[in-house]
Each structure stands twice: as structure tokens, then as C-alpha cells.
Design a protein around this motif. Structure first.
Motif, short mmCIF file in Angstrom:
data_model
loop_
_atom_site.label_atom_id
_atom_site.label_comp_id
_atom_site.label_asym_id
_atom_site.label_seq_id
_atom_site.Cartn_x
_atom_site.Cartn_y
_atom_site.Cartn_z
N ILE A 132 -16.95 -5.09 -4.69
CA ILE A 132 -16.72 -5.82 -3.44
C ILE A 132 -18.08 -6.08 -2.81
O ILE A 132 -18.70 -5.18 -2.23
N ARG A 159 -8.25 -11.86 -5.16
CA ARG A 159 -7.71 -11.34 -6.43
C ARG A 159 -6.19 -11.27 -6.38
O ARG A 159 -5.51 -11.59 -7.37
N ILE A 179 -9.85 -1.94 -8.94
CA ILE A 179 -11.26 -2.08 -8.59
C ILE A 179 -11.95 -0.79 -9.00
O ILE A 179 -11.66 0.28 -8.44
N ALA A 204 -3.41 -2.30 -4.77
CA ALA A 204 -4.81 -2.09 -5.15
C ALA A 204 -5.04 -0.63 -5.52
O ALA A 204 -4.64 0.27 -4.79
N GLN A 223 -12.29 -10.73 -0.51
CA GLN A 223 -12.43 -10.61 -1.95
C GLN A 223 -11.20 -9.98 -2.60
O GLN A 223 -10.76 -10.41 -3.67
N LEU A 224 -10.63 -8.97 -1.94
CA LEU A 224 -9.45 -8.32 -2.51
C LEU A 224 -8.26 -9.26 -2.53
O LEU A 224 -7.55 -9.37 -3.55
N ALA A 280 -8.23 1.54 -5.96
CA ALA A 280 -9.66 1.40 -5.68
C ALA A 280 -10.22 2.70 -5.12
O ALA A 280 -9.47 3.53 -4.58
N SER A 318 0.81 -1.22 0.00
CA SER A 318 0.00 0.00 0.00
C SER A 318 0.84 1.26 0.00
O SER A 318 0.33 2.35 -0.27
N CYS A 365 -7.93 2.11 5.22
CA CYS A 365 -8.93 2.26 4.16
C CYS A 365 -9.89 3.39 4.49
O CYS A 365 -10.29 3.56 5.65
N CYS A 415 -14.20 -7.31 2.56
CA CYS A 415 -13.31 -6.65 1.60
C CYS A 415 -11.99 -7.39 1.46
O CYS A 415 -11.53 -7.67 0.35
N LYS A 416 -11.37 -7.71 2.59
CA LYS A 416 -10.08 -8.41 2.55
C LYS A 416 -10.22 -9.76 1.86
O LYS A 416 -9.34 -10.16 1.09
#
Length: 278
Positions: free
Chosen positions: A92, A113, A86, A57, A109-110, A59, A32, A183, A106-107
Motif C-alpha cells: 500500500i 483491488r 496483502i 482483506a 488502493q485496497l 493483511a 471485515s 485498522c 489505504c482505502k
């Protein structure tokens, strides 16, 4: 590159981290650009060289300045950076409703990926930057990481946030004294619907706070039109001194009411409501 450490204990801690990473053979780093993931990427590069790749990411819930800082550090470290994009929060599932387990949803699904990209790149392990202190707060995202078997080398090496900052300073990483990142969704009361517009509102206020020199801050949104600003207690007088300016910025962003939290900044303050309900 040979380094001259000013603290032998930190050198030992860093070597322990390198040994963990060398054991992977190759890895992708969920990166990040924050304090923790910056140290992890530096260590992965030191341990594995070209066999370490940054995954970042892009997003709506990631502040734009953090995305830019992540890209800058990858260029500085000469690290390969791959993007997982995203386009909207609707990608999400469950995110917009903002339930108490939003971070888990979120974590999960992210990082699913991220895992797919890791495998596509032919890398052995996906790792991320949770540290030892993260075990002390309500962090449902850690459950998702455990279910996906994501490795957390900083925790495995027993590194606290304080040690991570100290090692990062020794290594000359620019992120060593940055505020703890999170986030943008963490700025909302659980159950409050998250929209792209609301994310833009809090980001606009936090951009102003950052550009005005505040070291640690959050713009927490309550309802449709109230923002609660948190800064470090030692910066409270500074915030009060510019109250008219910040009020104007908040109203321009779309808020009607502007408040200052007298308790100051603290990690996970939105979780306090969960504790009260329990």
C-alpha cells in the motif's frame, strides 16, 4: 425465512436496507466481520441470495482474530467468501509513512483491488459498511470510497450505529455487541512510521485485553516504546487492578513504558492531535 420482530421500527429500517440492496441485482460486500459489515452481509444475503459475495482483506494491519471471526460468520451465513491478500504494508503505497491521509491512501488502493475482484466475479456493485455516524469524525477514507463510487447502503438507509446494533441483535448476529473495529494502523500517531513489528506489538497487547474480558479497548503507540491503553471508563478500575499483569504483557511485547488513558476509550483519539494543530 420468516422473522418475528420485537420492534416494528427496526423491521421497517431493515426492509428499507433490503430494498436498496435488491436494487443492485448483485453485489460484493467489503466484509471485515465487524458490527456494520456483518449486518450488511446478512442483509445482502437476505436480499440477493447467492448473488451476494463477501470480499475480505487479509493483511498485516488487520487483527488475526478479526480475520478468523469474518471467516466464521461467512460459514454461519453460508456466504461465499473471497479473499484479497496483502502480504506486506509496502504493497500500500504511502501507508508506512502514516500521513494524516493514510486512511485515504489505504482505502483507495485496497478498494481498487476490491473493485477489480468484484468485476472479475461478474457482480454489479461493490458496497461497504459505513454508517450515518461515520460522517461525524475525521475519516479521509470516505473520500476514497466516494471517488471510487463505492456504495454505502447502511448510510443510504439512514442507519446509525445504535440502530445497526439493535437490528443485528434482533437477527441474532453474534457481532451485534462487539467493540467497534478499526485498522491496527489507527493506533499510531500520524507521522510515526508504521512497521510490521509495531503492528505485532499493539496486536499482542490488544489480544491480551480481549482475552481478559475487556469490552472496548485500544493500545495506542507513541514513539518507539510507549503504549497508551484506552478502555471504557466503567472498566478503568478493572484495568488498574491488573496493572502489573498488563505492564508485563506490554513489556514482553516490546514496550518500555505503559500508561493508562484517564479519559478512557473514544473513537479516533489520534485525530485529537490534528484538531490541536488546526
Amino acid at each position: 425465512m420468516e422473522r418475528h420482530w420485537g420492534n416494528s421500527e427496526l423491521e421497517i429500517d431493515y426492509e428499507k436496507l433490503l430494498q436498496i440492496l435488491r436494487g443492485y441485482g448483485s453485489c460484493a460486500v467489503a466484509f471485515s466481520g465487524g458490527v456494520d459489515s456483518s449486518l450488511l452481509l446478512q442483509a445482502a444475503r437476505d436480499a440477493l441470495g447467492e448473488e451476494a459475495v463477501a470480499l475480505t482483506a487479509a493483511a498485516p494491519f488487520v487483527p488475526q482474530h478479526e480475520t478468523e471471526e469474518a471467516a466464521d460468520l461467512c460459514r454461519r451465513l453460508n456466504a461465499r467468501q473471497e479473499w484479497v491478500r496483502i502480504g506486506s504494508i509496502e504493497e500500500i503505497q504511502g501507508f508506512a509513512a502514516n500521513p494524516p491521509d493514510r486512511c485515504y491512501l489505504c482505502k483507495k488502493q485496497l478498494f481498487t483491488r476490491f473493485l477489480e475482484r468484484t468485476r472479475d466475479l461478474g457482480l454489479a456493485v461493490l458496497c461497504e459498511g459505513s454508517n450515518l455516524d461515520d460522517e461525524g469524525d475525521y475519516r479521509p477514507g470516505l473520500k476514497a470510497l466516494a471517488e471510487l463510487e463505492i456504495r454505502s447502503p447502511l448510510r443510504e438507509a439512514g442507519l446509525t450505529k445504535a440502530k445497526i446494533r439493535a437490528i443485528s441483535r434482533e437477527l441474532g448476529l453474534p457481532a451485534w455487541d462487539r467493540q467497534s473495529a478499526a485498522c491496527l494502523a489507527s493506533r499510531f500517531v500520524y507521522g510515526e512510521t508504521i512497521t510490521a513489528q509495531k503492528l505485532h506489538m499493539v496486536e499482542a497487547v490488544e489480544d491480551w485485553l480481549r482475552e481478559s474480558g475487556f469490552r472496548q479497548y485500544r493500545a495506542r503507540m507513541h514513539g518507539e516504546d510507549l503504549v497508551r491503553i484506552e478502555v471504557r471508563p466503567d472498566e478503568g478500575e478493572k484495568l488498574f487492578a491488573v496493572r502489573e499483569e498488563i505492564a508485563a504483557v506490554c513489556r514482553e511485547a516490546g514496550f518500555r513504558y505503559v500508561t493508562m488513558d484517564l479519559s478512557g476509550y473514544r473513537t479516533g483519539s489520534m485525530n485529537e492531535a490534528l484538531n490541536l494543530k488546526q
